[in-house]
Design an enzyme around this catalytic site. Structure first.
Site, PDB file in Angstrom:
ATOM      1  N   LYS A  64       0.816  -1.225   0.000  1.00 15.45           N
ATOM      2  CA  LYS A  64       0.000   0.000   0.000  1.00 15.45           C
ATOM      3  C   LYS A  64       0.848   1.272   0.000  1.00 15.45           C
ATOM      4  O   LYS A  64       0.518   2.253  -0.659  1.00 15.45           O
ATOM      5  CB  LYS A  64      -0.948  -0.007   1.188  1.00 15.45           C
ATOM      6  CG  LYS A  64      -1.978  -1.129   1.068  1.00 15.45           C
ATOM      7  CD  LYS A  64      -3.053  -1.035   2.094  1.00 15.45           C
ATOM      8  CE  LYS A  64      -3.874  -2.308   2.119  1.00 15.45           C
ATOM      9  NZ  LYS A  64      -4.466  -2.673   0.821  1.00 15.45           N
TER      10      LYS A  64
ATOM     11  N   ALA B 126      -5.224  -2.254  -5.613  1.00 13.44           N
ATOM     12  CA  ALA B 126      -4.551  -0.940  -5.597  1.00 13.44           C
ATOM     13  C   ALA B 126      -5.436   0.214  -6.063  1.00 13.44           C
ATOM     14  O   ALA B 126      -4.945   1.337  -6.203  1.00 13.44           O
ATOM     15  CB  ALA B 126      -3.244  -0.947  -6.385  1.00 13.44           C
ATOM     16  N   ALA B 127      -6.730  -0.037  -6.282  1.00 12.73           N
ATOM     17  CA  ALA B 127      -7.613   1.086  -6.652  1.00 12.73           C
ATOM     18  C   ALA B 127      -7.643   2.111  -5.514  1.00 12.73           C
ATOM     19  O   ALA B 127      -7.557   3.319  -5.740  1.00 12.73           O
ATOM     20  CB  ALA B 127      -9.021   0.577  -6.945  1.00 12.73           C
ATOM     21  N   GLY B 128      -7.729   1.611  -4.272  1.00 20.84           N
ATOM     22  CA  GLY B 128      -7.722   2.517  -3.119  1.00 20.84           C
ATOM     23  C   GLY B 128      -6.389   3.244  -3.002  1.00 20.84           C
ATOM     24  O   GLY B 128      -6.333   4.419  -2.644  1.00 20.84           O
ATOM     25  N   ASP B 129      -5.308   2.556  -3.332  1.00 27.28           N
ATOM     26  CA  ASP B 129      -3.982   3.196  -3.262  1.00 27.28           C
ATOM     27  C   ASP B 129      -3.873   4.296  -4.307  1.00 27.28           C
ATOM     28  O   ASP B 129      -3.334   5.373  -4.041  1.00 27.28           O
ATOM     29  CB  ASP B 129      -2.880   2.149  -3.482  1.00 27.28           C
ATOM     30  CG  ASP B 129      -2.912   1.074  -2.412  1.00 27.28           C
ATOM     31  OD1 ASP B 129      -3.345   1.381  -1.281  1.00 27.28           O
ATOM     32  OD2 ASP B 129      -2.527  -0.067  -2.702  1.00 27.28           O
TER      33      ASP B 129
HETATM   34  O1  RIB Z   1      -3.690  -2.295  -1.680  1.00 26.94           O
HETATM   35  C1  RIB Z   1      -3.173  -3.297  -2.495  1.00 26.94           C
HETATM   36  C2  RIB Z   1      -1.943  -3.875  -1.911  1.00 26.94           C
HETATM   37  O2  RIB Z   1      -2.272  -4.542  -0.716  1.00 26.94           O
HETATM   38  C3  RIB Z   1      -1.248  -4.903  -2.761  1.00 26.94           C
HETATM   39  O3  RIB Z   1      -0.322  -4.352  -3.672  1.00 26.94           O
HETATM   40  C4  RIB Z   1      -0.623  -5.842  -1.742  1.00 26.94           C
HETATM   41  O4  RIB Z   1       0.773  -5.773  -1.704  1.00 26.94           O
HETATM   42  C5  RIB Z   1      -1.244  -5.438  -0.398  1.00 26.94           C
HETATM   43  O5  RIB Z   1      -0.365  -4.732   0.347  1.00 26.94           O
END
Ligand code: RIB
Length: 309
Positions: free
Chosen positions: A41, A250-253
């Protein structure tokens, strides 16, 4: 000049298998396709912010192994400053095992490894040097004691902190008044407020509870239903563009990295949320965590049609 963005958090190497559906306990599913890519994240949010035009420094901890070395190399390629990335010679770098189904939904197991070594003493030097103006973005994939330390240190320096409370873990209520903004998704909002969040009304109620606990700005992300924001005086909801979801990892990231960039460029809160919804929607159309994160140019070229709840 945009403010510099400091993302403090985890980095992982993601081992991803895409199959028709997710397995149930004890089941083996054949016929998947495999990819290994950069994730975690913290680094996902740092890369999202850098690709969208932010001036980004990543602060984290990796192992002294090929995954850790590749992480630092990859961040550098993205134009991210890495002088505060530490190496723990006793722990392996973080790894995530991820299954993605045909609808783009996932299940993730994380072995934090060196991410768990990012304890407050490893951040002393960073905080000695950190100066305003700056924005700090942090998640919950590192020790909670470190997240608490970060919030306290930023409060002392009057540096705004955005907390992305993911993955869902309880946090101390007395720290909430020191946050500039909090960005839970629906299940994280439920954990923080005690009420199920699954529509606009419940998002409004959850935001009110978080304001009562002292958070100044609340952004609740609702996947394909967009996001609800509130600064305590004004509120609004932003629809998500309609897309074909391939992988929501990773949409939230992506959303959080985009919010940080927008705020570093002094966008208003609703403008920042709209910018972030668009970026996150584009990210779900592509496989993988960091491979899916769009550039500012790709975002500008993304023509979107909107959902209405
Ligand atoms: O938010 C997605 C991430 O959560 C992934 O890339 C994985 O590594 C976990 O940390």
């Amino acid at each position: 000049m945009p403010f510099p963005i400091y993302v403090i958090g985890s980095s992982n190497t993601d081992m991803v298998i895409k199959t028709e559906r997710l397995p149930v306990p004890g089941e083996t599913i054949m016929g998947g396709s495999f990819m290994m890519n950069a994730g975690g994240k913290g680094t996902n949010q740092a890369v999202a912010a850098a690709r969208l035009g932010g001036h980004v420094t990543f602060v984290g901890c990796v192992g002294d192994d090929s995954f850790g070395h590749a992480t630092i190399e990859q961040l550098t390629k993205e134009g991210i400053q890495t002088e505060f990335v530490q190496v723990d010679i006793q722990q392996p770098s973080g790894v995530a095992l991820i299954n993605v189904d045909a609808n783009g939904e996932n299940s993730i197991v994380v072995a934090p490894g060196a991410n768990a070594s990012l304890l407050p003493d490893r951040l002393e030097e960073f905080f000695n040097q950190l100066q305003r103006p700056a924005i700090v973005l942090v998640q919950l994939e590192i020790p909670i004691i470190t997240v608490e330390y970060i919030i306290q240190q930023c409060a002392v320096k009057s540096i705004p902190v955005i907390l992305n409370p993911a993955p869902a873990r309880p946090i101390r209520d007395d720290l909430l008044p020191y946050l500039y903004a909090i960005t839970p998704n629906e299940s994280e909002a439920e954990l923080l407020t005690g009420i199920p969040v699954n529509d606009t009304n419940s998002a409004v109620k959850a935001a009110q509870i978080l304001h009562r606990k002292g958070v100044s700005k609340v952004i609740i992300t609702r996947g394909k239903n967009g996001a609800y924001w509130s600064d305590g005086k004004s509120t609004g909801k932003v629809p998500s563009p309609i897309v074909h979801a391939v992988d929501t990892t990773a949409a939230g990231d992506c959303f959080n990295g985009a919010v940080a960039v927008a705020l570093s460029e002094s966008f208003s809160l609703p403008e920042a949320v709209a910018f972030a919804c668009k970026a996150a929607s584009l990210s779900v159309t592509r496989m993988g965590a960091q491979p899916s994160l769009p550039t500012r140019k790709e975002l500008a070229q993304f023509k979107s049609v909107h959902h209405h709840e």
